[in-house]
Design an enzyme around this catalytic site. Structure first.
Site, PDB file in Angstrom:
ATOM      1  CG  ASP A  32      21.424  56.721  67.700  1.00  0.00           C
ATOM      2  OD1 ASP A  32      22.592  57.100  67.926  1.00  0.00           O
ATOM      3  OD2 ASP A  32      20.757  57.136  66.735  1.00  0.00           O
ATOM      4  N   GLY A  80      26.520  64.043  58.220  1.00  0.00           N
ATOM      5  CA  GLY A  80      26.246  65.442  58.524  1.00  0.00           C
ATOM      6  C   GLY A  80      26.112  66.189  57.209  1.00  0.00           C
ATOM      7  CE1 TYR A 148      25.753  59.918  54.147  1.00  0.00           C
ATOM      8  CE2 TYR A 148      25.066  61.094  52.164  1.00  0.00           C
ATOM      9  CZ  TYR A 148      24.759  60.480  53.373  1.00  0.00           C
ATOM     10  OH  TYR A 148      23.448  60.432  53.784  1.00  0.00           O
ATOM     11  NE  ARG A 219      22.487  70.496  47.026  1.00  0.00           N
ATOM     12  CZ  ARG A 219      23.378  70.863  46.099  1.00  0.00           C
ATOM     13  NH1 ARG A 219      23.001  71.145  44.875  1.00  0.00           N
ATOM     14  NH2 ARG A 219      24.661  70.936  46.410  1.00  0.00           N
TER      15      ARG A 219
HETATM   16  P1  NAD Z   1      21.340  61.701  61.987  1.00  0.00           P
HETATM   17  O1  NAD Z   1      22.803  61.915  62.083  1.00  0.00           O
HETATM   18  O2  NAD Z   1      20.443  62.660  62.687  1.00  0.00           O
HETATM   19  O3  NAD Z   1      20.962  60.217  62.460  1.00  0.00           O
HETATM   20  C1  NAD Z   1      21.816  59.134  62.305  1.00  0.00           C
HETATM   21  C2  NAD Z   1      21.948  58.443  63.655  1.00  0.00           C
HETATM   22  O4  NAD Z   1      22.798  57.293  63.515  1.00  0.00           O
HETATM   23  C3  NAD Z   1      22.574  59.346  64.734  1.00  0.00           C
HETATM   24  O5  NAD Z   1      21.700  59.501  65.836  1.00  0.00           O
HETATM   25  C4  NAD Z   1      23.838  58.603  65.127  1.00  0.00           C
HETATM   26  O6  NAD Z   1      24.155  58.684  66.522  1.00  0.00           O
HETATM   27  C5  NAD Z   1      23.501  57.165  64.726  1.00  0.00           C
HETATM   28  N1  NAD Z   1      24.719  56.377  64.572  1.00  0.00           N
HETATM   29  C6  NAD Z   1      25.888  56.742  63.973  1.00  0.00           C
HETATM   30  N2  NAD Z   1      26.799  55.762  64.092  1.00  0.00           N
HETATM   31  C7  NAD Z   1      26.202  54.755  64.781  1.00  0.00           C
HETATM   32  C8  NAD Z   1      26.662  53.495  65.224  1.00  0.00           C
HETATM   33  N3  NAD Z   1      27.909  53.082  65.000  1.00  0.00           N
HETATM   34  N4  NAD Z   1      25.794  52.716  65.912  1.00  0.00           N
HETATM   35  C9  NAD Z   1      24.527  53.136  66.191  1.00  0.00           C
HETATM   36  N5  NAD Z   1      24.044  54.340  65.776  1.00  0.00           N
HETATM   37  C10 NAD Z   1      24.882  55.138  65.091  1.00  0.00           C
HETATM   38  O7  NAD Z   1      20.997  61.648  60.418  1.00  0.00           O
HETATM   39  P2  NAD Z   1      19.587  61.670  59.674  1.00  0.00           P
HETATM   40  O8  NAD Z   1      19.509  62.936  58.943  1.00  0.00           O
HETATM   41  O9  NAD Z   1      18.504  61.293  60.614  1.00  0.00           O
HETATM   42  O10 NAD Z   1      19.814  60.500  58.610  1.00  0.00           O
HETATM   43  C11 NAD Z   1      19.267  59.199  58.762  1.00  0.00           C
HETATM   44  C12 NAD Z   1      19.665  58.366  57.555  1.00  0.00           C
HETATM   45  O11 NAD Z   1      19.195  58.981  56.355  1.00  0.00           O
HETATM   46  C13 NAD Z   1      21.177  58.201  57.376  1.00  0.00           C
HETATM   47  O12 NAD Z   1      21.454  56.922  56.896  1.00  0.00           O
HETATM   48  C14 NAD Z   1      21.504  59.241  56.322  1.00  0.00           C
HETATM   49  O13 NAD Z   1      22.678  58.900  55.615  1.00  0.00           O
HETATM   50  C15 NAD Z   1      20.273  59.169  55.437  1.00  0.00           C
HETATM   51  N6  NAD Z   1      20.049  60.379  54.651  1.00  0.00           N
HETATM   52  C16 NAD Z   1      19.720  61.556  55.280  1.00  0.00           C
HETATM   53  C17 NAD Z   1      19.491  62.698  54.514  1.00  0.00           C
HETATM   54  C18 NAD Z   1      19.103  64.005  55.154  1.00  0.00           C
HETATM   55  O14 NAD Z   1      18.868  64.977  54.434  1.00  0.00           O
HETATM   56  N7  NAD Z   1      19.009  64.099  56.475  1.00  0.00           N
HETATM   57  C19 NAD Z   1      19.639  62.650  53.118  1.00  0.00           C
HETATM   58  C20 NAD Z   1      20.002  61.452  52.513  1.00  0.00           C
HETATM   59  C21 NAD Z   1      20.179  60.313  53.293  1.00  0.00           C
END
Ligand code: NAD
Length: 321
Positions: A32, A80, A148, A219
């Site tokens: 990360d 986010g 997104y 949702r």
């Molecule tokens: P999150 O923001 O908590 O985790 C994503 C992580 O990616 C973060 O810790 C961030 O620091 C890291 N990151 C960002 N840019 C980076 C880079 N350049 N290099 C290395 N690391 C990097 O989000 P999450 O909720 O844990 O989501 C995880 C995945 O699931 C994502 O791909 C998100 O799009 C997808 N997703 C999440 C949800 C949800 O409801 N949380 C819904 C649909 C899809």
């Protein structure tokens, strides 16, 4: 021992996925941009790397013996809630496309056998509340509500193309809103369930909280343990192509808010205010993920109770400074 790389292990779902893989007996490397904010990582090794850079992707994917991983889980993303996505559209498109292009390309070139990509139901168009469910193939012709979602759709195609070219098995889940402890709860990247829990935890008994929109948006909210279980089952299945991953408990935002208030035990008034709410309704077929025997075990009420307790503790701790 099976080896797994979890990209985005410092984030919410990635952090929980590392725990799941450790319980399953894996050797895990987490990667990360930042360490996990809320819990020490349980990964065997944790590298701080920016995955927008292809050299860093190669470093992340290279084991000490020079080989690569049995399984790669790509969850790193600049993301986010709606508040963040609506103002950071250039960053979302730019950063996530770079991460996903370089990770899929490098993993395929290095001979990774199995690769998971975390997509989103944001790839679908908006819906009416009474519409029948959309299946995975209904994402095309595409009309996502935000950038997104467009990037996720592109990244799905990139990942599948590299999979075909290099013979890498690709698994893709389209997550519905995921919530639970140890995720962003303040600072602008938090999503609706965490934001509402925080507002309720912060307000005095008898007070009022502002909520974006008019409460009618519909949702499905999936508890993080159930989501991570779905990722694991899908990764080890033979389901080709994208798979919707989320429960069947459809609620309005007003019902979500009411659940949080009930769990808190406070008497609170809700003031609906203008704000970025996203699509009006969501309703997706879960037939593909259910074909793997997956179903959510944690009800919205139970999941919100666990999440609220955690966020309430964070609020108390932050007040103590
Ligand atoms: P999150 O923001 O908590 O985790 C994503 C992580 O990616 C973060 O810790 C961030 O620091 C890291 N990151 C960002 N840019 C980076 C880079 N350049 N290099 C290395 N690391 C990097 O989000 P999450 O909720 O844990 O989501 C995880 C995945 O699931 C994502 O791909 C998100 O799009 C997808 N997703 C999440 C949800 C949800 O409801 N949380 C819904 C649909 C899809």
């Amino acid at each position: 021992m099976t080896t797994a790389l979890v990209c985005g292990a410092g984030g919410f779902i990635g952090g929980h996925l590392v725990k799941k893989l450790k319980r399953e007996g894996y050797w895990v490397r987490g990667v990360d941009l930042k360490p996990h904010e809320f819990a020490p990582s349980q990964a065997d090794e944790f590298l701080l790397l920016d995955l927008r850079d292809p050299q860093n992707c190669r470093q992340a994917l290279t084991l000490q013996n020079g080989g690569t991983f049995d399984e790669v889980y790509q969850l790193a993303a600049d993301m986010g809630g709606m508040g963040f996505i609506s103002v950071a559209e250039c960053e979302v498109l730019h950063n996530n496309a770079l991460i996903n292009l370089h990770m899929a390309h490098t993993a395929a070139e290095m001979g990774v056998p199995r690769y998971f990509f975390s997509s989103s139901v944001c790839v679908y168009r908006d819906m009416q509340p009474d519409e029948p469910p959309l299946a995975e193939e209904d994402a095309i012709p595409a009309n996502p509500d935000n950038e997104y979602g467009w990037e996720k759709l592109y990244a799905e195609r990139v990942t599948m193309a590299y999979g075909r070219r290099y013979g890498m098995t690709v698994r893709i889940a389209r997550f519905e809103n995921c919530y639970g402890p140890e995720g962003a709860w303040t600072g602008g990247r938090e999503k609706a369930p965490a934001a509402i829990c925080r507002k309720v935890a912060e307000v005095e008994d008898g007070g009022a909280i502002p909520v974006w929109g008019d409460g009618t948006a519909m949702r499905v909210f999936t508890y993080v343990d159930d989501l991570v279980d779905g990722i694991y089952r899908l990764m080890h299945s033979d389901l080709e192509g994208p798979v919707n991953l989320g429960g069947e408990e459809r609620v309005t935002v007003a019902e979500l808010v009411q659940t949080v208030i009930e769990v808190s035990g406070k008497r609170i008034k809700v003031q609906y205010v203008p704000g970025p709410v996203g699509v009006q309704a969501r309703n997706f077929s879960k037939a593909r993920i259910q074909s793997l025997g997956w179903e959510p075990k944690v009800s919205l009420r139970e999941g919100i109770a666990r999440t609220y307790r955690w966020i309430e503790a964070q609020v108390r701790q932050s007040r103590r400074g």
